[in-house]
Design a protein around this motif. Structure first.
Motif, PDB file in Angstrom:
ATOM      1  N   GLU A  75      65.278 -88.560  14.786  1.00  0.00           N
ATOM      2  CA  GLU A  75      65.758 -88.186  16.123  1.00  0.00           C
ATOM      3  C   GLU A  75      64.808 -88.691  17.202  1.00  0.00           C
ATOM      4  O   GLU A  75      65.247 -89.160  18.255  1.00  0.00           O
ATOM      5  N   ASP A  76      63.493 -88.604  16.962  1.00  0.00           N
ATOM      6  CA  ASP A  76      62.512 -89.125  17.922  1.00  0.00           C
ATOM      7  C   ASP A  76      62.683 -90.628  18.120  1.00  0.00           C
ATOM      8  O   ASP A  76      62.641 -91.124  19.252  1.00  0.00           O
ATOM      9  N   ALA A  77      62.873 -91.334  17.036  1.00  0.00           N
ATOM     10  CA  ALA A  77      63.044 -92.784  17.122  1.00  0.00           C
ATOM     11  C   ALA A  77      64.327 -93.132  17.881  1.00  0.00           C
ATOM     12  O   ALA A  77      64.326 -94.024  18.737  1.00  0.00           O
ATOM     13  N   VAL A  78      65.405 -92.416  17.594  1.00  0.00           N
ATOM     14  CA  VAL A  78      66.670 -92.660  18.285  1.00  0.00           C
ATOM     15  C   VAL A  78      66.511 -92.352  19.776  1.00  0.00           C
ATOM     16  O   VAL A  78      66.993 -93.103  20.627  1.00  0.00           O
ATOM     17  N   ALA A  79      65.828 -91.285  20.107  1.00  0.00           N
ATOM     18  CA  ALA A  79      65.615 -90.923  21.507  1.00  0.00           C
ATOM     19  C   ALA A  79      64.815 -92.011  22.227  1.00  0.00           C
ATOM     20  O   ALA A  79      65.126 -92.360  23.374  1.00  0.00           O
ATOM     21  N   ASP A  80      63.792 -92.553  21.575  1.00  0.00           N
ATOM     22  CA  ASP A  80      63.005 -93.633  22.174  1.00  0.00           C
ATOM     23  C   ASP A  80      63.872 -94.860  22.430  1.00  0.00           C
ATOM     24  O   ASP A  80      63.786 -95.488  23.490  1.00  0.00           O
ATOM     25  N   ILE A  81      64.711 -95.200  21.479  1.00  0.00           N
ATOM     26  CA  ILE A  81      65.580 -96.369  21.635  1.00  0.00           C
ATOM     27  C   ILE A  81      66.598 -96.134  22.746  1.00  0.00           C
ATOM     28  O   ILE A  81      66.840 -97.010  23.582  1.00  0.00           O
ATOM     29  N   GLU A  82      67.177 -94.933  22.793  1.00  0.00           N
ATOM     30  CA  GLU A  82      68.147 -94.619  23.848  1.00  0.00           C
ATOM     31  C   GLU A  82      67.486 -94.669  25.221  1.00  0.00           C
ATOM     32  O   GLU A  82      68.069 -95.177  26.181  1.00  0.00           O
ATOM     33  N   GLU A  83      66.264 -94.156  25.326  1.00  0.00           N
ATOM     34  CA  GLU A  83      65.538 -94.188  26.595  1.00  0.00           C
ATOM     35  C   GLU A  83      65.287 -95.631  27.024  1.00  0.00           C
ATOM     36  O   GLU A  83      65.476 -95.990  28.185  1.00  0.00           O
TER      37      GLU A  83
END
Length: 79
Positions: free
Chosen positions: A63-71
């Motif tokens: 989830e952290d990695a996905v959030a970084d990519i989305e940001e």
């Protein structure tokens, strides 16, 4: 203004690269664990092995990695 955009893009790029490297580390750790498991003679993964592999995924890290990519993508699309 252009220099500020360049700096923001550079910072976002660095964050994305860090996230991708982190994901790569996770994937390489998982692939090492998979390689250590004996393979089936017919080369197919059975349901039990598939479930075990899914359980090994750290949801918070994903989830952290996905959030970084989305940001990163949000910042990129706003410019």
């Amino acid at each position: 203004m252009e220099q500020n955009q360049h700096q923001e893009r550079h910072a976002a790029d660095q964050e994305l690269q860090k996230s991708l490297a982190y994901l790569e580390d996770i994937l390489s750790e998982n692939s090492t664990e998979v390689e250590a498991k004996p393979k089936l003679a017919h080369g197919r993964i059975n349901e039990v092995e598939l479930i075990e592999d899914l359980i090994d995924i750290d949801l918070a890290e994903l989830e952290d990695a996905v959030a970084d990519i989305e940001e990163y993508l949000d910042k990129k699309n706003k410019k």
